[in-house]
Enzyme design. Structure first.
Site, PDB file in Angstrom:
ATOM      1  CG  ASP A 175      -1.728   1.212   1.397  1.00  0.00           C
ATOM      2  OD1 ASP A 175      -2.344   1.634   0.402  1.00  0.00           O
ATOM      3  OD2 ASP A 175      -1.748   1.775   2.507  1.00  0.00           O
ATOM      4  CG  ASP A 216      -1.499   7.644   0.645  1.00  0.00           C
ATOM      5  OD1 ASP A 216      -0.481   8.310   0.408  1.00  0.00           O
ATOM      6  OD2 ASP A 216      -2.467   7.571  -0.137  1.00  0.00           O
TER       7      ASP A 216
END
Length: 440
Positions: A263, A265
């Site tokens: 991922d 953020d």
């Protein structure tokens, strides 16, 4: 398809390893680098080979002969007068009537050449460059391309470059249409220029390839496969170690790959809600070291990120690309790189000022759905059962599980959404803990 291998360099930077043989003949585990190249080509059906030789060229010619002993057909061009790194192509022009592979003889590689060539024909250009990320883009030449891979700019090491850039470096493997040789008078090559008194030479990058940038005739083929030159003692020992550890062979995309899907953020960069300002992008401390370890261990490092800010009209496509360029630039400064970035621009909920209506849809790529992971898996031939999904939210873990990955929740949230023996790691720097605990 013919293959031209340039093997005429003197190898002055690596003479401490072997001063009495040509650089391409330096052995890796007892077999010369050039022989490993030829075997790789032969095993994929590329058996018609021309080798350009110069310095100590007789050693190469005596060793391989006509190539029949190793199942190929080899011809030679002996460059008695240095013609530049592309001059020999003009002397071979009558033999190069169709697209051909052009390779350096002093590189270690193991790539799927059929896939590379197929990409070239699908683009319809004159030249295809094999490009990849590396761990020192800040002092490498960079290739700037559009979303279809068309090369827009070729930036040499000494050229000015943008503040942020994609980590895309020319690896020195090419598919070339011989028509690009028509721009230079063949009769001049190797002759003394009356005005300068110097032999007319041809530089491959500066005179033939770089001018094609922005013309729509040159494309780049991005691949994580192993390609490294061994031009210095340090690089040679790195290549030798990589070969002995099996990393060279395993990166060929005809083999199943292992990946760490990340991922963005809250996993790579500090979480700041919906990030729309490039100045707010900040790497989590230590994350570059972790990704560098992922690179070194032979796993692909691939970003999988929802970016609904596109659909909501809060950021443009170009602005998002620039944020991702900043991410690659900052990682590259610390010797780490990403093999791919996949993002979902969609958002299912309507009613935002400035939203892009056609992107306000229920899609298959927005996490917790596994679409981005599945697309990356297809692109890179990934074995999902041997791969990991890392993220700081429930949706990351759900997407990983749905795709068949081992899924690890970072930063201590939502542990009910993990599977099997894989669980959660409870600190902001937990990507480093993951690498140390799970990867081998």
């Amino acid at each position: 398809m013919k293959t031209v291998i340039m093997a005429g360099g003197k190898g002055t930077r690596i003479q401490s390893i072997a001063a009495d043989i040509p650089k391409p003949m330096i052995p890796i585990d007892g077999i010369p680098v050039l022989e490993r190249e030829i075997i790789s080509l032969r095993d994929q059906g590329f058996k018609d080979i021309i080798i350009t030789v110069s310095h100590l060229g007789s050693i190469i010619m005596d060793y391989f002969g006509d190539g029949s002993k190793i199942g190929v057909n080899i011809e030679y061009y002996n460059e008695e007068t240095p013609l530049g790194n592309a001059g020999a192509l003009f002397k071979l022009k009558d033999q190069l009537t169709e697209p051909f592979l052009l390779l350096n003889g002093d590189a270690i590689f193991d790539i799927d050449f059929k896939r590379f060539v197929s990409f070239h024909y699908s683009c319809g250009g004159k030249v295809t460059l094999f490009t990849h990320p590396n761990n020192h883009p800040y002092d490498s030449g960079l290739i700037i391309a559009d979303k279809e891979g068309m090369v827009e700019a070729w930036l040499a090491k000494e050229d000015d470059r943008p503040q942020y850039y994609r980590n895309r470096v020319n690896a020195g493997l090419h598919v070339i249409d011989p028509s690009i040789l028509n721009g230079i008078d063949t009769d001049k090559v190797g002759k003394v220029d009356e005005k300068t008194g110097k032999v007319f030479k041809v530089d491959l990058d500066r005179q033939l390839l770089k001018p094609l940038a922005g013309t729509g005739q040159m494309f780049c083929y991005d691949s994580p496969e192993y390609v490294k030159d061994m031009g210095t003692p340090e690089r040679f020992h790195q290549v030798e170690n990589d070969y002995m550890e099996g990393r060279v062979q395993s990166k060929n995309l005809s083999n199943k790959q292992k990946a760490v899907f990340l991922d963005r953020d809250g996993t790579i960069n500090v979480y700041k809600d919906f990030l729309t300002d490039i100045d707010d992008f900040e790497l989590i401390p230590g994350v570059a070291d972790a990704i560098k370890k992922i690179n070194a261990l032979g796993y692909l490092a691939i970003v999988i990120t929802n970016q609904p800010v596109i659909a909501r009209g809060e950021i443009s496509w170009d602005q998002l690309e620039e944020i991702h360029n900043k991410m690659e630039t900052e990682l590259g400064k610390e010797g780490a790189y990403l093999d791919g970035i996949y993002f979902c621009p969609h958002h299912p909920h309507k009613g935002y000022d400035g939203e892009i209506v056609e992107l306000k849809i229920e899609c298959d790529c927005r996490k917790p759905k596994p679409g981005m992971i599945l697309k990356a898996s297809k692109d890179f031939n990934v074995d999902l059962s041997q791969s990991y999904m890392l993220g700081d939210s429930e949706n990351d873990i759900k997407a990983g599980i749905a795709a068949g990955c081992k899924s690890i929740l970072l930063n201590g949230l939502g542990s009910n959404y993990t599977n099997g023996e894989y669980g959660q790691l409870d600190t902001l720097e937990s990507i480093n803990l993951f690498v140390d605990k799970y990867l081998k």
